[in-house]
Each structure stands twice: as C-alpha cells, then as structure tokens.
Write a protein that holds these residues in place. Structure first.
Motif: not given
Length: 158
Positions: A109-127
């Motif tokens: 939601r923040n225009p200053d960093y909205t374009q930064v790519p994100v990869i989620m690293l998590t233990g959550e397997a919930c769909t």
C-alpha cells in the motif's frame, strides 16, 4: 551451509537477481551506488535468518536483517530516507509484534516500496495464507521445511 528448522543446506551455488537493474526505482542513484544487491530478510527465527544472511553475503549480497515486521518497517523507512531500497524482501509469515502478511499489506500500500519484490519464507502451509500472500503480488512462496538453498536461488532468479 545453512541450518534452518533442523535441516542443513549446502550453499555452493552462485546467486544473482536476474534481470534487475541496479538503480531501478531509485531516484538520484547512479549505477555505481548499486554494485551490491540488497536483500532484506525478515524472520524471527535467528536459526533461519542468520545462516541464510551469511550464505547470501558469501555470494556477494548485502543483507539487512529484521526480527519482525515492525523492525522491518523501521528499516524500510530509513532505506527510503537514504534512497536505497532493497532489491528483494524475504518475509516469514508467523512473527511477533507484526506478522509477515501484515507487513506485506503495508508494503504493497505504500508507494515508496510497493514495487520491491517479495518472497515469503515460512512454515505455514495453509492454503488461506498462501492465497492471501498471492493476492499481494509476491514473487515466491517457500515452505521452510521443504526449502533448500537451490529452491531459494530459483526464487531469487525468477
């Protein structure tokens, strides 16, 4: 070697942020300023965060670590101030103070960093969690108990 969730991974492969221009999205920056790619790692589990940060540093990446979403927002605000956003954020989902999905919502939601790519690293397997993250334009989603350095590299290079 990377140890995460009791598993040891070998870090014998080179890493690149394929296709990313060094100064993309940074006003006033020169290409000389961006020789080293910056990755913001956000994970409350020091046994995952620090070995991954070390492996990335060994491959020539600058890594900045945060232990939860609130800490990451403080770091992002400072990065905006100095006009040096990360080239990639790697976020855990389940963290104290502010979880990764809340951080992801704020980032998008923040225009200053909205374009930064994100990869989620998590233990959550919930769909439900995966679907929620996907709605926020993530570039990848890795389960900690299944990830290897090779799968991390594949996601970074996509």
């Amino acid at each position: 070697m990377i140890r995460c969730a009791g598993v040891i991974y070998s870090a014998k492969v080179g890493l690149t942020l394929k296709g990313r221009k060094a100064s993309r999205g940074r006003r006033g920056a020169t290409s000389e300023d961006w020789n080293m790619r910056k990755i913001l790692l956000v994970d409350d589990q020091v046994l995952c965060r620090e070995p991954l940060a070390q492996a990335l540093k060994q491959k020539g990446y600058e890594t900045i670590c945060a232990n939860d979403g609130e800490h990451a927002l403080v770091l992002l605000r400072e990065m905006v101030r100095v006009r040096r956003l990360p080239d990639l954020m790697m976020l855990d989902v389940d963290m104290p103070a502010m979880d990764g999905l809340t951080l992801l919502r704020i980032v998008r939601r923040n225009p200053d960093y909205t374009q930064v790519p994100v990869i989620m690293l998590t233990g959550e397997a919930c769909t439900r969690v995966v679907a929620h993250a996907a709605e926020r334009r993530i570039q990848g989603y890795l389960l900690k108990h299944e990830m290897t350095i090779d799968t991390i590299i594949e996601k970074i290079e996509e």
